[in-house]
Design a protein around this motif. Structure first.
Motif, mmCIF file in Angstrom:
data_model
loop_
_atom_site.group_PDB
_atom_site.id
_atom_site.type_symbol
_atom_site.label_atom_id
_atom_site.label_comp_id
_atom_site.label_asym_id
_atom_site.label_seq_id
_atom_site.Cartn_x
_atom_site.Cartn_y
_atom_site.Cartn_z
ATOM 1 N N ALA A 102 0.938 -1.236 0.025
ATOM 2 C CA ALA A 102 0.101 -0.018 -0.187
ATOM 3 C C ALA A 102 0.834 1.108 -0.096
ATOM 4 O O ALA A 102 0.285 2.074 -0.307
ATOM 5 C CB ALA A 102 -0.916 0.047 1.072
ATOM 6 N N THR A 103 2.141 1.075 0.397
ATOM 7 C CA THR A 103 2.878 2.285 0.115
ATOM 8 C C THR A 103 3.999 2.472 -0.982
ATOM 9 O O THR A 103 4.802 3.151 -0.968
ATOM 10 C CB THR A 103 3.935 2.250 1.501
ATOM 11 N N LEU A 104 3.353 1.943 -2.015
ATOM 12 C CA LEU A 104 4.335 1.885 -3.454
ATOM 13 C C LEU A 104 4.380 3.282 -3.697
ATOM 14 O O LEU A 104 5.516 3.603 -4.022
ATOM 15 C CB LEU A 104 3.200 1.257 -4.315
ATOM 16 N N ASP A 105 3.505 4.397 -3.641
ATOM 17 C CA ASP A 105 3.760 5.709 -3.981
ATOM 18 C C ASP A 105 4.627 6.315 -3.164
ATOM 19 O O ASP A 105 5.757 7.033 -3.667
ATOM 20 C CB ASP A 105 2.494 6.658 -3.971
ATOM 21 N N ASN A 106 4.790 6.049 -2.092
ATOM 22 C CA ASN A 106 5.794 6.493 -0.927
ATOM 23 C C ASN A 106 7.204 6.064 -1.270
ATOM 24 O O ASN A 106 8.018 6.750 -1.328
ATOM 25 C CB ASN A 106 5.531 6.428 0.777
ATOM 26 N N VAL A 107 7.180 4.637 -1.462
ATOM 27 C CA VAL A 107 8.487 3.895 -1.781
ATOM 28 C C VAL A 107 8.858 4.871 -3.105
ATOM 29 O O VAL A 107 10.249 4.808 -3.401
ATOM 30 C CB VAL A 107 8.120 2.534 -1.911
ATOM 31 N N LEU A 150 8.981 -0.612 -9.807
ATOM 32 C CA LEU A 150 8.495 -1.111 -8.523
ATOM 33 C C LEU A 150 7.225 -1.683 -8.662
ATOM 34 O O LEU A 150 6.193 -0.992 -9.031
ATOM 35 C CB LEU A 150 8.694 0.136 -7.596
ATOM 36 N N ILE A 151 7.180 -2.732 -8.232
ATOM 37 C CA ILE A 151 5.555 -3.735 -8.449
ATOM 38 C C ILE A 151 5.242 -4.055 -6.815
ATOM 39 O O ILE A 151 6.128 -4.601 -6.260
ATOM 40 C CB ILE A 151 6.170 -4.607 -9.105
ATOM 41 N N ALA A 152 4.040 -3.442 -6.667
ATOM 42 C CA ALA A 152 3.433 -3.962 -5.201
ATOM 43 C C ALA A 152 2.850 -5.303 -5.577
ATOM 44 O O ALA A 152 1.842 -5.469 -6.275
ATOM 45 C CB ALA A 152 2.272 -2.967 -4.978
ATOM 46 N N GLN A 153 3.319 -6.567 -4.781
ATOM 47 C CA GLN A 153 3.157 -7.672 -4.769
ATOM 48 C C GLN A 153 1.962 -7.872 -3.449
ATOM 49 O O GLN A 153 1.641 -7.017 -2.849
ATOM 50 C CB GLN A 153 4.085 -8.595 -5.164
ATOM 51 N N THR A 154 1.714 -9.045 -3.423
ATOM 52 C CA THR A 154 0.777 -9.389 -2.160
ATOM 53 C C THR A 154 1.365 -8.890 -0.742
ATOM 54 O O THR A 154 0.692 -8.222 -0.130
ATOM 55 C CB THR A 154 0.407 -10.935 -2.244
#
Length: 186
Positions: A102-107, A150-154
């Motif tokens: 859920a923090t993909l944008d921050n990362v 950057l890929i948000a996985q499970t």
């Protein structure tokens, strides 16, 4: 290991999902920013070798004269016989980011902030059911350029990036871009 029809590449996934315009734009921006007008296109290399980054389900195709180096959960794919100790490649790196998806944008913002140079606008989309962010960069010190996905996985975020020294970009960027484009998520 042979790829089956059930394991499409990034390019095939985008085509199936009718995101061809986005993918073509991403490729065009990457190549246009780095190749420049008037550069003759070289024959693409034969990606005859295959490795799998098991923890995250990525299949990577690469040329026979390249090597795969594992260090912990990180995987480096790079040409044999080239010193990459400066940290500017040429290499493609697959790396885990122990962060909540859920923090993909921050990362993504943190990675952009860590670059001592310029970055493209962030492209957002989905691949194999996972949200991702993609941007290109050029940095001044050390002089290098590349692409970050950057890929948000499970349960975490997986990173795929390539970097190449600015003075070697014309030779190595097309190969690294092709390797990145051909990564399959299974």
């Amino acid at each position: 290991y042979n790829r089956s029809d059930e394991q499409p590449t990034f390019v095939e996934i985008f085509s199936m999902k009718q995101h061809w315009a986005f993918w073509l734009a991403a490729i065009a921006v990457t190549f246009a920013a780095f190749l420049g007008a008037g550069t003759a296109a070289a024959q693409p290399p034969d990606l005859s070798e295959t490795t799998i980054w098991e923890p995250y389900g990525f299949e990577v195709l690469y040329p026979a004269n390249w090597e795969v180096v594992l260090q912990g959960e990180q995987m480096s794919v790079r040409p044999r016989g080239i010193n990459i100790d400066a940290g500017t490649g040429p290499e493609l790196i697959l790396f885990p980011i122990p962060a909540d998806p859920a923090t993909l944008d921050n990362v993504t913002s943190d990675y952009i902030d860590s670059i001592s140079g310029t970055t493209s606008d962030v492209r957002e989309d989905e691949v194999a059911g996972w949200n991702y962010r993609l941007f290109t960069f050029e940095q001044a010190s050390p002089a290098a350029e590349g692409t970050v996905v950057l890929i948000a996985q499970t349960d975490s975020i997986a990173g795929i990036a390539y970097i190449v020294p600015a003075d070697m970009a014309e030779e190595w960027r097309p190969i690294l871009s092709l390797i990145l484009e051909e990564i399959t998520i299974y």
